[in-house]
Write an enzyme that holds these catalytic residues in place. Structure first.
Site, PDB file in Angstrom:
ATOM      1  N   GLY B  15      63.566  48.819  46.907  1.00 60.40           N
ATOM      2  CA  GLY B  15      62.441  48.482  47.390  1.00 60.40           C
ATOM      3  C   GLY B  15      62.758  46.690  47.022  1.00 60.40           C
ATOM      4  O   GLY B  15      63.030  46.589  45.976  1.00 60.40           O
ATOM      5  N   GLU B  53      47.298  37.501  51.199  1.00 60.05           N
ATOM      6  CA  GLU B  53      46.653  36.060  51.681  1.00 60.05           C
ATOM      7  C   GLU B  53      46.164  35.474  50.666  1.00 60.05           C
ATOM      8  O   GLU B  53      46.404  34.307  50.101  1.00 60.05           O
ATOM      9  CB  GLU B  53      45.778  36.500  52.848  1.00 60.05           C
ATOM     10  N   GLY B  54      45.048  36.080  49.875  1.00 61.31           N
ATOM     11  CA  GLY B  54      44.040  35.207  49.160  1.00 61.31           C
ATOM     12  C   GLY B  54      44.713  34.651  48.053  1.00 61.31           C
ATOM     13  O   GLY B  54      44.231  33.286  47.781  1.00 61.31           O
ATOM     14  N   PHE B 120      37.097  34.743  43.503  1.00 61.50           N
ATOM     15  CA  PHE B 120      37.362  35.845  44.291  1.00 61.50           C
ATOM     16  C   PHE B 120      36.338  36.944  43.775  1.00 61.50           C
ATOM     17  O   PHE B 120      35.808  36.954  43.027  1.00 61.50           O
ATOM     18  CB  PHE B 120      38.873  36.184  43.992  1.00 61.50           C
ATOM     19  N   GLN B 234      41.681  51.784  48.276  1.00 64.13           N
ATOM     20  CA  GLN B 234      40.866  50.764  48.858  1.00 64.13           C
ATOM     21  C   GLN B 234      40.659  50.212  50.040  1.00 64.13           C
ATOM     22  O   GLN B 234      41.639  50.230  51.018  1.00 64.13           O
ATOM     23  CB  GLN B 234      41.189  49.663  48.044  1.00 64.13           C
ATOM     24  N   HIS B 236      39.478  47.374  52.299  1.00 63.76           N
ATOM     25  CA  HIS B 236      39.136  46.204  52.327  1.00 63.76           C
ATOM     26  C   HIS B 236      37.812  45.920  53.271  1.00 63.76           C
ATOM     27  O   HIS B 236      38.036  46.127  54.592  1.00 63.76           O
ATOM     28  CB  HIS B 236      40.318  44.981  52.881  1.00 63.76           C
ATOM     29  N   LEU B 246      44.315  41.678  58.367  1.00 65.35           N
ATOM     30  CA  LEU B 246      43.453  41.303  57.350  1.00 65.35           C
ATOM     31  C   LEU B 246      42.770  39.922  57.285  1.00 65.35           C
ATOM     32  O   LEU B 246      43.525  39.030  57.675  1.00 65.35           O
ATOM     33  CB  LEU B 246      43.971  41.457  56.001  1.00 65.35           C
ATOM     34  N   GLU B 249      39.634  37.931  51.467  1.00 68.02           N
ATOM     35  CA  GLU B 249      38.425  37.600  50.854  1.00 68.02           C
ATOM     36  C   GLU B 249      38.447  36.039  50.420  1.00 68.02           C
ATOM     37  O   GLU B 249      36.991  35.686  50.163  1.00 68.02           O
ATOM     38  CB  GLU B 249      38.962  38.253  49.201  1.00 68.02           C
ATOM     39  N   ARG B 289      35.123  44.887  46.261  1.00 66.23           N
ATOM     40  CA  ARG B 289      35.611  45.556  47.634  1.00 66.23           C
ATOM     41  C   ARG B 289      34.868  47.049  48.043  1.00 66.23           C
ATOM     42  O   ARG B 289      34.524  47.257  48.912  1.00 66.23           O
ATOM     43  CB  ARG B 289      37.060  45.601  47.866  1.00 66.23           C
ATOM     44  N   HIS B 357      43.337  49.445  52.703  1.00 64.16           N
ATOM     45  CA  HIS B 357      44.113  48.111  52.380  1.00 64.16           C
ATOM     46  C   HIS B 357      45.339  48.524  51.204  1.00 64.16           C
ATOM     47  O   HIS B 357      46.248  47.780  51.174  1.00 64.16           O
ATOM     48  CB  HIS B 357      43.210  47.061  52.010  1.00 64.16           C
ATOM     49  N   ARG B 392      40.649  48.293  42.825  1.00 66.33           N
ATOM     50  CA  ARG B 392      41.336  47.161  42.459  1.00 66.33           C
ATOM     51  C   ARG B 392      40.595  45.922  42.645  1.00 66.33           C
ATOM     52  O   ARG B 392      40.073  45.673  43.820  1.00 66.33           O
ATOM     53  CB  ARG B 392      42.848  47.038  43.138  1.00 66.33           C
ATOM     54  N   ASN B 396      44.341  40.925  41.818  1.00 68.59           N
ATOM     55  CA  ASN B 396      45.004  41.135  40.624  1.00 68.59           C
ATOM     56  C   ASN B 396      46.562  42.010  40.978  1.00 68.59           C
ATOM     57  O   ASN B 396      47.294  41.916  40.346  1.00 68.59           O
ATOM     58  CB  ASN B 396      44.324  42.399  39.988  1.00 68.59           C
TER      59      ASN B 396
END
Lengths: 142, 583, 247
Positions: B15, B53-54, B120, B234, B236, B246, B249, B289, B357, B392, B396
């Site tokens: 990976g 993104e955030g 956030f 999760q 989103h 997406l 947030e 979320r 998400h 989550r 984070n």
């Protein structure tokens, strides 16, 4: 007609069974308006070169004395020379204009976080062109 | 050995996303003499970290503290986080983020040149570092470009790992296909780190990229390593309705409002505080979320959501932020809306709905990224340490890549220094794997099941059975379907029989991975008879700390269903309490 | 309601074909589909052998670049309906060797990117305990645009110079070199100049400008190259006229 041979691609990893390499045809630049415009700009540099040669010839003629210079002048006022010069002027103008419009790419001026917009930079270049040409004309015609 | 010598490494990282690259650099820095390689099915800069993104959370400002970050994380995770892991995480987060800054990450700045932070969801204090709204993109490219500086890091770009090699009770390498040529090789390694990301593609509607098929989870799972907390997925709250793209947030953190069909900020009806004109931390749109996604479902049930071509949706309104702020803080949101939805958020509201998400669960690891199989490590979304618990906290996960990527890299390097070079039968493994793949996928006599049909049915049943709200009935139905699909998958045959870049073969193996993972999700969810964080059972509505303050562990039983076991959650300073938002 | 649209797709299987061919597929023209969705429709329903790269479907991973009707684009960022009534001609990115169907060989770019040293180079590292390097928003803005490159390589497909002279370092690699040169934290300009000012570097560029025209992220590599030319020339004159000045 090929511009380059596939073995120029030796930079590529050899493990492939077979890569297919497309070769650019010689008239690739006729396919798209943007590439045609680009080639045209490249070709018009010949006109710029032509003016450089003429300039050298003039200086040479002046050095040789007034008789040679007058020969040169009379050739210059022949219809053929006028036609050639008009074409060259058109091509050189096209060349200059394309370069001025590209100028903002090469000159990036940043004030704070903002970049000065391109049209202002081109505008400054055009301005400088007009001022310098005006100064030259005034100098020679006064 | 001879010809296979080059296929032998001290540390092999499967990976090439954020966690993998961070781990690779950690190995190279731990000891430049170590031979480290990164193997990935895509070029590293294509990895899905790129789409985050955030922002990324780490304590940096004077008014913040490690304990506050830890508490936000733990309460956000509904007390399912291992608190020793969270404490290590928040402690190392800041240094890791500064390290990334030193490597060139273009973090957004305050006027004086120091790091800027934004609020956030679920946070008491602003602590999210950001690079406008392309934080993951900049982090990934910074890590990738920085990794080029380290000569010991070798890469296998576009190689797909099909199996782990386990001998003498240790992970000793992997078997992989080179996509471009179809060549199969066994690659030996003293330590293997899995950093393959999540498994969002098990679901139909997800922000996750096509590559996020849970490959690493399936590799570890088949090798006997348990998958932890797989029921916690999760959603989103804000994805674009058709594409699932997406909308960060950060759009809400900068002041965006979620409104129902009457233009009403409906979150105030779901115990998330009272609406204020300015964003309030841990309140309303800045709630966690899981709660926001659940509120959406309830609102839709009340008939207050809007009805669109692709189901219900609500509107995210950021118009009042103004063009200037949108362009400087949320340029990517605007770009995505303009390009993919044909709307301009400066003038129009953005239609959004909850979208799969992030996988909180994953390969069970300890605080150093070590799994239960000696020589095997994991980090990032594919792993479950667990710092994310049952939900989550936004921002984070990017920090987690760095902290636990580095930790896994260091411990894998330590392990490699202690081990002798594995002696594996390279040729034997490669030949056997070729035969296995041929028999399983290229033999057209076995049947004519189609990949796309099975994939679609898996998607449908996962959404219906294991979505935001679950019941015994819905899960059992899905369990039955998944078992059938796993059976039908054996009869799958693919059309593409070529060696070079056989993307259909890879898609088939990916689907086999996803079916196994879907099975672990369903079983873990079925066994957890309580509601906690992102796992909401309408038949068991309350959190049950007596029975379920424990991580679920799903063990493979080969052909059959997974076996579920439990492991108590580690509590250090913060005893389980109520999750309070908006007060 | 949905009409069909025809995709003429470049096919090449290295194991069976000596020459590529075009295969036509009729796909429904769903109004919400991008070209990539149509390719996936083909892969799932019509022809499982069609091969192409893709991943994020949101224009940031840089995988899905192809030639659409002769122009390099990200196929996830172009709506099918905008090409009605069709047909749409889909080819692998120009100037790169083809591995299979729409998949090109890209290791050349990856090697070139490494050559420009795209990372912060410092004479002295500040310890992490002393915190971040300060960088004002204006200093950030000086290089930010060039840091937006997603390595999709559309600029290489658009650049005729690269097509004719594959040794050319190319637009994206040079822009990324510039990205670090302009970063206030970096001190590696000199080292990079040795690569970027070489014969196969900036001087190959004849300023076609097509790289910037096709860039999906407005990185403007053409601008990066021209700026570098000006700077490199200034440095050269400085070293000639003022050999004592340490540039």
């Amino acid at each position: 007609m090929k511009f380059f041979k596939p073995d120029q691609y030796t930079i590529y990893y050899k493990g492939y069974p077979k890569l297919y390499i497309r070769v650019k045809p010689i008239f690739w630049w006729l396919k798209k308006w943007t590439s045609f415009r680009f080639i045209l700009r490249e070709l018009t540099s010949l006109a710029v070169g032509y003016y450089a040669v003429i300039l050298i010839l003039i200086i040479n003629a002046i050095n040789q004395g007034s008789e040679t210079f007058q020969d040169f002048q009379s050739w210059f006022s022949s219809p053929l020379a006028i036609i050639i010069n008009l074409i060259a002027l058109a091509l050189a103008t096209y060349h200059s204009i394309t370069w001025f419009s590209l100028a903002p790419k090469a000159m990036v001026i940043q004030i704070g976080e903002k970049k000065v917009p391109g049209f202002l930079i081109s505008g400054m270049n055009y301005g400088a062109w007009v001022v310098l040409s005006g100064a030259l004309i005034w100098f020679f015609l006064k | 050995m001879g010809q296979f010598e080059k296929y032998s490494h001290d540390v092999l990282i499967v990976g090439g996303g954020g966690a993998g690259l961070r781990a690779a650099i950690a190995v190279a820095e731990a000891d430049p003499n170590l031979n480290v390689a990164v193997i990935s099915k895509v070029y590293p800069m294509r990895s899905h970290t790129v789409a985050a993104e955030g922002g990324a959370a780490a304590v940096i400002k004077q008014d913040d503290s490690m304990d506050l970050h830890a508490y936000d994380t733990i309460s956000g995770g509904d007390w399912m986080c291992d608190q020793d892991a969270v404490e290590a995480f928040v402690r190392e987060a800041t240094e890791e983020m500064i390290q990334l800054e030193h490597w060139g990450c273009p973090w957004s700045r305050e006027d004086n040149g120091s790091i800027a932070v934004r609020p956030f969801g679920g946070m008491k204090i602003k602590r999210t570092w950001f690079a406008s709204d392309k934080t993951g993109f900049h982090m990934l490219h910074t890590l990738y470009q920085t990794s080029l500086k380290y000569d010991p890091i070798q890469r296998y770009d576009e190689w797909y790992v099909t199996q782990l090699i386990v001998e003498e009770g240790k992970c000793q390498g992997v078997i992989a296909i080179e996509l471009a040529t179809g060549d199969i090789q066994a690659i030996a390694a003293k330590s293997v780190i899995i950093t393959t990301g999540g498994c969002g593609k098990v679901f139909p509607f997800t922000t996750n990229a096509n590559i996020k098929t849970g490959d690493g989870m399936a590799l570890a799972y088949r090798a006997g390593v348990p998958l932890k907390d797989m029921e916690f997925i999760q959603y989103h709250p804000t994805g674009l309705p058709f594409s699932g793209i997406l909308i960060t947030e950060a759009a809400r953190a900068e002041g965006g409002h979620l409104v129902n069909k009457d233009g009403y900020r409906y979150l105030q009806d779901y115990d998330l505080g009272t609406p204020q004109p300015e964003p309030v931390l841990r309140s309303m749109e800045l709630g966690p979320r899981d709660r926001l996604s659940q509120a959406f479902i309830k609102e839709a049930e009340k008939g207050k959501a809007l009805e669109g071509e692709y189901g219900h949706y609500v509107n995210l309104d950021i118009r009042h932020l103004g063009e200037k702020k949108i362009n400087s803080k949320l340029p990517f949101v605007r770009e995505l809306c303009l390009k993919y939805e044909n709307i301009d958020p400066v003038k129009e509201m953005i239609p959004v709905r909850p979208v799969v998400h992030y996988m909180m669960g994953g390969i069970h690891t300890d605080i150093n990224g070590a799994t239960t199989l000696p020589g095997l490590y994991a980090a990032g979304e594919t792993a479950c340490v667990s710092i994310n618990g049952a939900n989550r906290l936004g921002s984070n996960s990017l920090t987690e890549l760095l902290v636990f990527g580095a930790r896994a890299g260091k411990s894998a390097a330590e392990n490699a220094k202690k081990q002798a070079a594995p002696k594996i039968d390279h040729l034997g493994y490669a030949v056997a794997e070729r035969k296995r793949l041929n028999d399983q996928y290229l033999d057209t006599k076995k049947g004519d099941e189609k990949l796309s049909v099975i994939r679609k049915e898996m998607h449908k049943t996962m959404e219906e059975g294991a979505g935001i709200y679950r019941t015994e009935d819905s899960l059992k139905k899905s369990q039955k379907v998944i078992t059938e699909l796993r059976e039908r998958f054996k009869k799958v045959s693919i059309e593409d029989h070529s060696l070079a870049f056989n993307t259909e073969l890879i898609a088939a193996i990916e689907l086999s991975n996803m079916l196994e993972i879907a099975d672990t999700i369903i079983h873990s969810a079925l066994n957890r008879k309580e509601s906690r964080g992102s796992h909401q059972r309408t038949d068991y509505k309350e959190r049950d700390d007596k029975k379920f303050l424990a991580h679920s562990l799903a063990y493979s039983t080969g052909e059959g269903s997974p076996k579920i076991d439990y492991l108590p959650v580690t509590i250090t300073k913060w005893p389980p309490g109520e999750r309070v938002y908006g007060k | 309601m949905t009409s069909n649209i025809t995709l003429e797709v470049f096919r090449y299987n290295p194991e069976n074909d000596d020459e590529p061919s075009f295969q036509s597929y009729a796909v429904p023209c769903n109004k919400d589909w991008v070209i990539l969705d149509a390719l996936n429709y083909i892969k799932d329903n019509l022809d499982g052998t069609l091969s192409f790269r893709w991943s994020c479907r949101m224009g940031v991973c840089g995988s899905c670049g192809m030639m659409i009707n002769g122009t390099p684009v990200l196929t996830c960022a172009k709506f099918l309906k905008d090409y009605l009534p069709g047909p749409i001609r889909i080819e692998p990115m120009e100037h790169f060797p083809v591995v299979k169907d729409l998949i090109i060989e890209m290791s050349d770019f990856v090697d070139k990117l490494k050559r420009v040293k795209p990372y912060i180079i410092r004479k002295e590292e500040q310890p992490l305990s002393e915190g971040e390097y300060l960088q004002t928003p204006a200093q950030l803005a000086a290089y930010k645009q060039y840091s937006m490159c997603i390595n999709c390589m559309l600029c290489y497909s658009a650049c005729p110079v690269y097509g004719l002279e594959p040794e050319f370092l190319g637009p994206a690699a040079i822009a990324l070199g510039q990205r670090y040169n302009l970063d206030s934290r970096d001190q590696g300009k000199k080292e990079r100049e040795d690569v970027i000012s070489q014969d196969d570097g900036i001087w190959q560029c004849t300023f076609v400008g097509e790289c910037s025209a096709v860039c999906p992220k407005d990185v403007d590599p053409a601008g990066a190259i021209q700026r570098y030319k000006v700077e490199s020339t200034t440095n050269w004159w400085k070293s000639v006229l003022m050999p004592w000045s340490d540039k």
